[in-house]
Design a protein around this motif. Structure first.
Motif, short mmCIF file in Angstrom:
data_model
loop_
_atom_site.label_atom_id
_atom_site.label_comp_id
_atom_site.label_asym_id
_atom_site.label_seq_id
_atom_site.Cartn_x
_atom_site.Cartn_y
_atom_site.Cartn_z
N TYR A 45 43.78 56.96 35.41
CA TYR A 45 42.53 56.43 35.70
C TYR A 45 41.75 56.33 34.43
O TYR A 45 42.12 57.06 33.45
N PRO A 48 35.95 53.04 32.23
CA PRO A 48 35.76 51.75 31.29
C PRO A 48 34.22 51.61 30.53
O PRO A 48 33.41 51.51 31.60
N PRO A 68 38.36 53.39 38.63
CA PRO A 68 39.29 52.40 38.22
C PRO A 68 40.83 53.07 37.89
O PRO A 68 40.85 53.78 37.07
N GLY A 69 41.76 52.61 38.48
CA GLY A 69 43.20 53.31 38.31
C GLY A 69 43.73 53.38 39.44
O GLY A 69 43.62 52.99 40.41
N LEU A 86 43.35 48.72 35.25
CA LEU A 86 41.90 48.46 34.86
C LEU A 86 41.79 46.88 34.83
O LEU A 86 40.82 46.39 35.47
N THR A 90 39.31 45.71 37.73
CA THR A 90 37.88 45.12 36.94
C THR A 90 38.24 43.90 36.39
O THR A 90 36.98 43.42 36.03
N PRO A 94 41.37 47.15 28.18
CA PRO A 94 40.71 47.94 27.01
C PRO A 94 41.42 47.97 25.86
O PRO A 94 42.52 47.45 25.54
N VAL A 131 36.05 48.53 26.59
CA VAL A 131 36.49 47.44 27.49
C VAL A 131 35.94 45.90 27.02
O VAL A 131 34.88 46.11 26.82
#
Length: 185
Positions: A45, A48, A68-69, A86, A90, A94, A131
């Motif tokens: 996870y 970000p 997120p993950g 990620l 989203t 990253p 990110v």
């Protein structure tokens, strides 16, 4: 990060440092341990950050706000899974992943959800990352946990978004922000 530094900072977050174990006895948050991660990691996870103090939060189609993950694919490392998840959830890429800890879990079911996952003990790595939001649409192939909304919030608002039912997630955002600031000093 050494154990003393981790323990000092995590003590500020009551759900992560102990209350969660009372709510979910088979799940404990602890510092990142490479040896355990290399042998029993099942999920990754990422918290970000789009600015120094603003981050992304995600909401599933069932209305729950989540980190997120998700689950590692066969042969994937926690870093590869974090990057992939990620992007899928989203639309963000990253710059670097910085592990802040992990959930250590012991499952009470007979077998893992997927045959390649460690069982009954497994860890879920939690990291933070600066990110870049990709202009391409996000693509979440997992129809069971479909991400329906991605929102940018100030890190101080994360606890409000996650609410008391996921207080550990709100604390993780604050903890990640503190760890990020520590790294920058």
């Amino acid at each position: 990060m050494d154990r003393t530094h981790f323990d000092k900072i995590i003590a500020k977050y009551p759900t992560l440092s102990g209350l969660m174990g009372q709510l979910r006895p088979n799940v404990h948050f602890r510092r990142f341990e490479e040896e355990l991660v290399s042998t029993i990691c099942g999920s990754s996870y990422v918290i970000p950050f789009v600015t120094d103090s603003h981050c992304l939060v995600t909401r599933r189609s069932n209305g729950k706000w989540v980190l997120p993950g998700g689950t590692l694919e066969p042969g994937e490392t926690w870093e590869e899974a974090g990057r992939r998840e990620l992007l899928e959830e989203t639309g963000s890429i990253p710059e670097n992943l910085h592990p802040i800890g992990m959930y250590y879990c012991v499952s009470g079911v007979d077998r893992p959800r997927q045959s390649h996952l460690p069982h009954p003990e497994h860890v879920r790595v939690v990291s933070w990352a600066d990110v870049v939001q990709n202009t391409a649409e996000r693509f979440d192939p997992d129809s069971n946990s479909r991400i329906m909304e991605v929102r940018t919030v100030h890190v101080s608002q994360a606890a409000e978004v996650f609410g008391p039912e996921a207080a550990d997630f709100g604390e993780l955002y604050l903890f990640a922000h503190e760890m990020k600031r520590t790294l920058r000093l």
